[in-house]
Design a protein around this motif. Structure first.
Motif, PDB file in Angstrom:
ATOM      1  N   SER A 264       0.807  -1.221   0.000  1.00 53.47           N
ATOM      2  CA  SER A 264       0.000   0.000   0.000  1.00 53.47           C
ATOM      3  C   SER A 264       0.837   1.265   0.000  1.00 53.47           C
ATOM      4  O   SER A 264       0.453   2.280  -0.563  1.00 53.47           O
ATOM      5  N   ARG A 265       2.002   1.217   0.627  1.00 51.01           N
ATOM      6  CA  ARG A 265       2.787   2.442   0.776  1.00 51.01           C
ATOM      7  C   ARG A 265       3.521   2.778  -0.508  1.00 51.01           C
ATOM      8  O   ARG A 265       4.206   1.953  -1.090  1.00 51.01           O
ATOM      9  N   GLN A 266       3.343   3.993  -0.981  1.00 51.65           N
ATOM     10  CA  GLN A 266       4.009   4.471  -2.182  1.00 51.65           C
ATOM     11  C   GLN A 266       5.114   5.444  -1.805  1.00 51.65           C
ATOM     12  O   GLN A 266       4.993   6.198  -0.835  1.00 51.65           O
TER      13      GLN A 266
ATOM     14  N   PRO B  53       1.026   1.113  11.680  1.00 47.28           N
ATOM     15  CA  PRO B  53       0.374   2.380  11.323  1.00 47.28           C
ATOM     16  C   PRO B  53      -0.595   2.824  12.407  1.00 47.28           C
ATOM     17  O   PRO B  53      -1.324   2.031  12.983  1.00 47.28           O
ATOM     18  N   GLY B  54      -0.543   4.099  12.692  1.00 45.81           N
ATOM     19  CA  GLY B  54      -1.493   4.661  13.656  1.00 45.81           C
ATOM     20  C   GLY B  54      -0.915   4.883  15.030  1.00 45.81           C
ATOM     21  O   GLY B  54      -0.939   6.000  15.548  1.00 45.81           O
ATOM     22  N   ASN B  55      -0.351   3.838  15.661  1.00 48.78           N
ATOM     23  CA  ASN B  55       0.109   4.008  17.045  1.00 48.78           C
ATOM     24  C   ASN B  55       1.628   4.144  17.173  1.00 48.78           C
ATOM     25  O   ASN B  55       2.146   4.311  18.280  1.00 48.78           O
TER      26      ASN B  55
END
Length: 407
Positions: free
Chosen positions: A15-17, A119-121
């Motif tokens: 997902s990461r570009q 991701p997120g925390n």
């Protein structure tokens, strides 16, 4: 039917570009890229055994997450410490992880470890060493990012603050350690040519070499035919006996072969040049070292590497705020494992008497299992508090009974 995923996707995901609008980072006096040279040198048995000796011992380092609070050191026993001590990522245990870092450190003089966070925390999922064909430093929104090009052509870009970067031979380039290419290639080429010369000398000594002199007049084609037949029959490796037979039509005159080979002293000198380049010697490589030789190697090679790892892991794992609260990563090794038994006993007696070592720590030195309540620290009553020494001398405090402390 499940979808096949590549090793690249398992580590980095899909997902990461990479960020857009990247520009090369402007350096002060060097280029913002690094090209790996480790492959060629690692093919040498001398280099590989030298690097392996270093990596095997680095693999035994133990990471600790500590907190320095009011001048005292506390064990944090955090999830980060478990990762670094047991399994830094999904594919490597701690020993293999540090082994690979040490190998990359000597072979390319640059170690890159990507800190993968959930991701997120922002919690750390694992630490992944990245071995790539080239690395570029780029600028994106005022920050430095690192683009890795792997040997299969794939690329990945990550913020530099998520990359643990350990360097060696740090001189001209502003960010990267110098390549081994110019310094190491000449001696490796010389060792390679020498090994090839030895192999060729062995082959040559096993073959007949000479001139076939015909006593009768022969046509050129007949001469060539008989020469080829003689060569096929006697001048090949299949002629194990080393004997050639001729009749009266031809006379064989042997040419003596005297291949020149270097002696053990010269070969040892070449190997020592490789050892010196990597800060070691033959005794360390062959595990034939004394207590003093091991101590010198530890202090000159392993300890500096452990120190640099501790500083870099601390800086990239913890925020400035967390570091301000005393959080730190240390890498330590039980150096007493390599001491003689007499030295171990003397050191343990001294440290235990002074309350600087627990019983279980002393047992660990001898590779013995811990005992119940062995983490307590004990000390001899023959020592007094330094602050009370003057009071004892001036008679302000009762002298302690023999073997005890004063009041």
């Amino acid at each position: 039917m499940s979808e096949k995923r590549s090793f690249f996707q398992m580590i980095f995901g899909t997902s990461r570009q990479p960020p857009k609008q990247q520009t090369y980072m402007q350096m002060l006096n060097s280029t913002p890229n690094f090209v790996d040279f480790s492959g060629e040198a690692y093919d040498s048995d001398t280099v590989r055994s030298t690097v392996d000796a270093f990596a095997r011992n680095v693999g035994k380092l133990k990471a600790k997450h500590i907190r320095r609070v009011n001048g005292k050191i506390q064990d944090a026993n955090s999830d980060i410490e478990w990762l670094l001590q047991v399994r830094p990522n999904r594919f490597m245990n701690a020993y293999i992880f540090y082994y690979r870092l040490a190998t990359q450190f000597l072979m390319s003089n640059n170690v890159f470890v990507w800190i993968r966070r959930y991701p997120g925390n922002n919690k750390i999922e694992g630490f992944y060493p990245l071995v790539s064909s080239s690395v570029d430093l780029l600028e994106y929104n005022g920050s430095m990012v690192v683009r890795f090009r792997f040997y299969d052509g794939k690329e990945y870009t990550a913020p530099y603050e998520d990359i643990i970067h350990i360097r060696r031979f740090f001189f001209k380039n502003d960010m990267f350690g110098e390549s081994n290419s110019k310094a190491l290639k000449p001696i490796l080429n010389l060792i390679s040519v020498t090994n090839q010369g030895i192999a060729n000398a062995v082959k040559t000594s096993a073959l007949l070499r000479g001139i076939l002199k015909f006593t009768a007049m022969l046509k050129p084609e007949d001469m060539k035919k008989q020469t080829d037949q003689f060569t096929q029959d006697y001048l090949t490796a299949s002629n194990n006996g080393g004997i050639a037979a001729t009749d009266s039509k031809a006379e064989y005159q042997e040419l003596k072969s005297d291949p020149k080979m270097i002696d053990d002293k010269q070969m040892s000198a070449m190997e020592n040049k490789v050892y010196s380049y990597f800060g070691t010697n033959g005794k360390i490589v062959q595990s034939d070292y004394s207590e003093g030789e091991w101590g010198a190697y530890y202090e000159s090679m392993i300890e500096p590497f452990a120190l640099q790892m501790g500083l870099e892991f601390t800086a990239k794992i913890f925020s400035d705020r967390a570091q301000g609260h005393g959080n730190e990563i240390l890498f330590e090794a039980n150096r007493l494992q390599y001491a003689s038994n007499d030295t171990k006993v003397k050191i343990i007696e001294t440290l235990v008497d002074r309350g600087m070592m627990s019983i279980n720590q002393g047992l660990e030195v001898f590779n013995l299992p811990p005992i119940e309540n062995g983490d307590k620290r004990i000390m001899s009553l023959n020592f007094i508090d330094a602050d009370k020494a003057n009071e004892y001398q001036l008679g302000k405090t009762k002298a302690p009974p023999e073997g005890g402390e004063g009041e």
